[in-house]
Design a protein around this motif. Structure first.
Motif, PDB file in Angstrom:
ATOM      1  N   ASP A  90     137.436   4.312  26.323  1.00  0.00           N
ATOM      2  CA  ASP A  90     136.531   3.241  26.717  1.00  0.00           C
ATOM      3  C   ASP A  90     136.541   2.113  25.688  1.00  0.00           C
ATOM      4  N   HIS A 148     136.058   8.238  23.080  1.00  0.00           N
ATOM      5  CA  HIS A 148     135.576   8.783  24.346  1.00  0.00           C
ATOM      6  C   HIS A 148     136.301   8.123  25.515  1.00  0.00           C
ATOM      7  N   THR A 150     135.979   7.952  29.643  1.00  0.00           N
ATOM      8  CA  THR A 150     135.171   8.266  30.821  1.00  0.00           C
ATOM      9  C   THR A 150     136.065   8.340  32.053  1.00  0.00           C
TER      10      THR A 150
END
Length: 288
Positions: A90, A148, A150
Motif C-alpha cells: 500500500d 502491508h 491490502t
C-alpha cells in the motif's frame, strides 16, 4: 514515447523512471522470465545486472505450486506474503520491467491489479531499452522493510476453464489468443509436451509480437487500434485474453488497457490447460 506519470497509464517511459527512481514511493520490480528451453536463468541475470533498487519477482515461485500448470495465480494469502517481503504494498507506485522489453512484465502488472493494487505500470522498453540508453544498473541484492499489502481481489480480471468453456460458443464474448499464428492454427507443435494443437473455438489470433517495436517498446495507440480493427475485435464486447501459459496474454491486456479498455480478463490456464484436457473443444487447421 512521451514521459508518463499518470497513475492511470499502464506504461511509463525510461525517461520518466530515470527522473523518479529515487522517489521513496517508487518501487521497481524485475519480472524477467524465460521459456524453459531458452537456457537462460532470470534470477541469475538479475543478480548480475538490474535497475537500481529493483527487487526480483519470481513468476514461477509466486504461483500456485499445487497446480499442474505453470505459474498459475497463487492464493491471495501467498501473494500478499511474498510481496510484503519484497517491500511492496500500500502507498507505493510499482514499476515493473523485464529483460526482453515487454514480455513477462505485463503478467506481474496484471497480477497486482488482480490483487487490488492499481498504482502499477510497466516500463516501456524494459531493461533492453534502459541498457541501450546507457542508463545505470546495479548488481547489489536489494532488500526493503516489509510493507502491508491490502488484498482486494478483482474477479473481473480472471477466468478459469469452466468459464471459458461456457462462453467459447457465445459470440457476445471474444477470446483473443496471443500465440503465434502457426501455434494458433495447429500447424506448429506446442513448445510444451503432451499438448493438443489448435485453438479455442471462435477465438481470434492476435500475436503479441505485433504489439512490440524493435526497441522493446509497445506500438502506438493508433497502431493498436488499427490492429484491433483489422482483426474485427469489438471493443464494446467483453474480451478474454489467452496464450500458452498466461504470460503473453497479459501483453494483450496491457495494450487494450493502454487505449482505455481496462477490464480485460485473462484465462489463467490458457493453452497449457486447454490443450491438455480431453474435454476441451479444439479447432485446428486440418479441421478447416
Amino acid at each position: 514515447m512521451v514521459a508518463v506519470s499518470d497513475g492511470n497509464c499502464p506504461l511509463v517511459s525510461t525517461e520518466w523512471l530515470a527522473e523518479h527512481i529515487d522517489s521513496p514511493d517508487i518501487h521497481v520490480i524485475d519480472a524477467s522470465w524465460f521459456m524453459p528451453n531458452s537456457g537462460r536463468n532470470a534470477k541469475q541475470e538479475y543478480e548480475f545486472c538490474h535497475i537500481k533498487g529493483a527487487v526480483f519477482f519470481d513468476i514461477d515461485e509466486i504461483a500456485d505450486l499445487t497446480s499442474p500448470y505453470p505459474h498459475m495465480v497463487p492464493s491471495p494469502e501467498k501473494f500478499a506474503s511474498r510481496v510484503r517481503k519484497l517491500g511492496l504494498g500500500d502507498g507505493v507506485k510499482i514499476i515493473i520491467y523485464d529483460s526482453h522489453g515487454i514480455f513477462s512484465a505485463p503478467r506481474v502488472w496484471w497480477m497486482f491489479r488482480l490483487m487490488g493494487h492499481d498504482d502499477v505500470a510497466v516500463l516501456d522498453g524494459g531493461l533492453k531499452k534502459w541498457l541501450a540508453e546507457g542508463r545505470p544498473t546495479d548488481d547489489a541484492i536489494v532488500s526493503h522493510w516489509e510493507r502491508h499489502f491490502t488484498i482486494r481481489i478483482r474477479n473481473d480480471l480472471i477466468r478459469d476453464f469452466s468459464q471459458v468453456l461456457a462462453i467459447c460458443e457465445d459470440q457476445g464474448t471474444q477470446v483473443v489468443d496471443a500465440r503465434s499464428p502457426a501455434r494458433f492454427s495447429g500447424t506448429e507443435p506446442e513448445p510444451r509436451p503432451n499438448l493438443n494443437s489448435g485453438h479455442i473455438p471462435n477465438s481470434i489470433n492476435w500475436h503479441y509480437a505485433q504489439l512490440i517495436n524493435s526497441d522493446g517498446t509497445m506500438v502506438s495507440n493508433d497502431e493498436i487500434k488499427a490492429q484491433i480493427a483489422a482483426l474485427g475485435i469489438d471493443l464494446n464486447k467483453p474480451i478474454i485474453a489467452s496464450c500458452g501459459t498466461g504470460v503473453t496474454a497479459c501483453i494483450l491486456a496491457l495494450a487494450l488497457d493502454k487505449i482505455g479498455k481496462d477490464k480485460v480478463a485473462v484465462y489463467d490456464g490458457s493453452w497449457a490447460e486447454w490443450g491438455a484436457r480431453d474435454d476441451a473443444p479444439i479447432v485446428c487447421a486440418d479441421m478447416v
